[in-house]
Design an enzyme around this catalytic site. Structure first.
Site, PDB file in Angstrom:
ATOM      1  N   CYS A   7      38.275  44.716  19.810  1.00 25.48           N
ATOM      2  CA  CYS A   7      38.853  45.747  18.946  1.00 25.48           C
ATOM      3  C   CYS A   7      40.199  46.138  19.544  1.00 25.48           C
ATOM      4  O   CYS A   7      40.640  45.530  20.523  1.00 25.48           O
ATOM      5  CB  CYS A   7      37.921  46.938  18.740  1.00 25.48           C
ATOM      6  SG  CYS A   7      37.767  48.122  20.084  1.00 25.48           S
ATOM      7  N   HIS A  43      29.953  41.131  40.132  1.00 30.77           N
ATOM      8  CA  HIS A  43      29.278  42.306  40.681  1.00 30.77           C
ATOM      9  C   HIS A  43      28.347  43.006  39.704  1.00 30.77           C
ATOM     10  O   HIS A  43      27.394  43.660  40.139  1.00 30.77           O
ATOM     11  CB  HIS A  43      30.306  43.325  41.164  1.00 30.77           C
ATOM     12  CG  HIS A  43      31.056  42.871  42.366  1.00 30.77           C
ATOM     13  ND1 HIS A  43      32.069  43.625  42.913  1.00 30.77           N
ATOM     14  CD2 HIS A  43      30.958  41.755  43.132  1.00 30.77           C
ATOM     15  CE1 HIS A  43      32.559  42.985  43.969  1.00 30.77           C
ATOM     16  NE2 HIS A  43      31.910  41.844  44.110  1.00 30.77           N
TER      17      HIS A  43
END
Length: 143
Positions: free
Chosen positions: A65, A98
């Protein structure tokens, strides 16, 4: 590998380039995005992508978006979804390494198409490191 992709009116050009790249690399792509720049509501395109990922129908999702924020908020409402907003490939690397992100959120108004494609490539080729990060990822979902 199966990828679901969705975008609002800010991202048709991005989606078209990303889908072409993914198909050229042999990925299966499910397209939920709009193909025009006529104003639409990003949740209508984010929710199906998030559902595919949450239900195991897609390995990863990509949503686009204008800022990336609205669609990130939308997809992160789904259980089992860990979506990361990435505006550079280094962030995409870390959100996979991570955080084991499974949906990539792209801000079309703040990246070029070329940058977005590099971000997608990094996101899809980076493996989750696990180890000390697994405990943190396990704590993300509300129980």
């Amino acid at each position: 590998m199966k990828i679901s992709i969705g975008n609002d009116h800010a991202g048709p050009e991005y989606k078209k380039a990303i889908v072409a790249m993914l198909k050229a690399k042999g990925y299966q792509v499910k397209n939920y995005g709009t193909d025009t720049d006529a104003s639409v509501d990003y949740p209508d395109f984010g929710h199906p992508v998030a559902s595919d990922v949450a239900e195991g129908k897609a390995d990863y999702g990509i949503v686009i978006c204008g800022s990336g924020n609205g669609i990130a908020m939308t997809v992160n409402k789904h259980p089992k979804v860990r979506a990361g907003l990435c505006w550079m490939k280094e962030i995409a690397y870390l959100t996979r390494l991570h955080n084991d992100a499974n949906i990539l959120c792209l801000p079309a108004r703040y990246t070029s198409v070329q940058q977005a494609m590099e971000i997608v490539e990094t996101f899809l080729t980076t493996e989750f490191e696990g180890g000390r990060h697994q405990n943190r990822v396990d704590k993300i979902s509300c129980k």
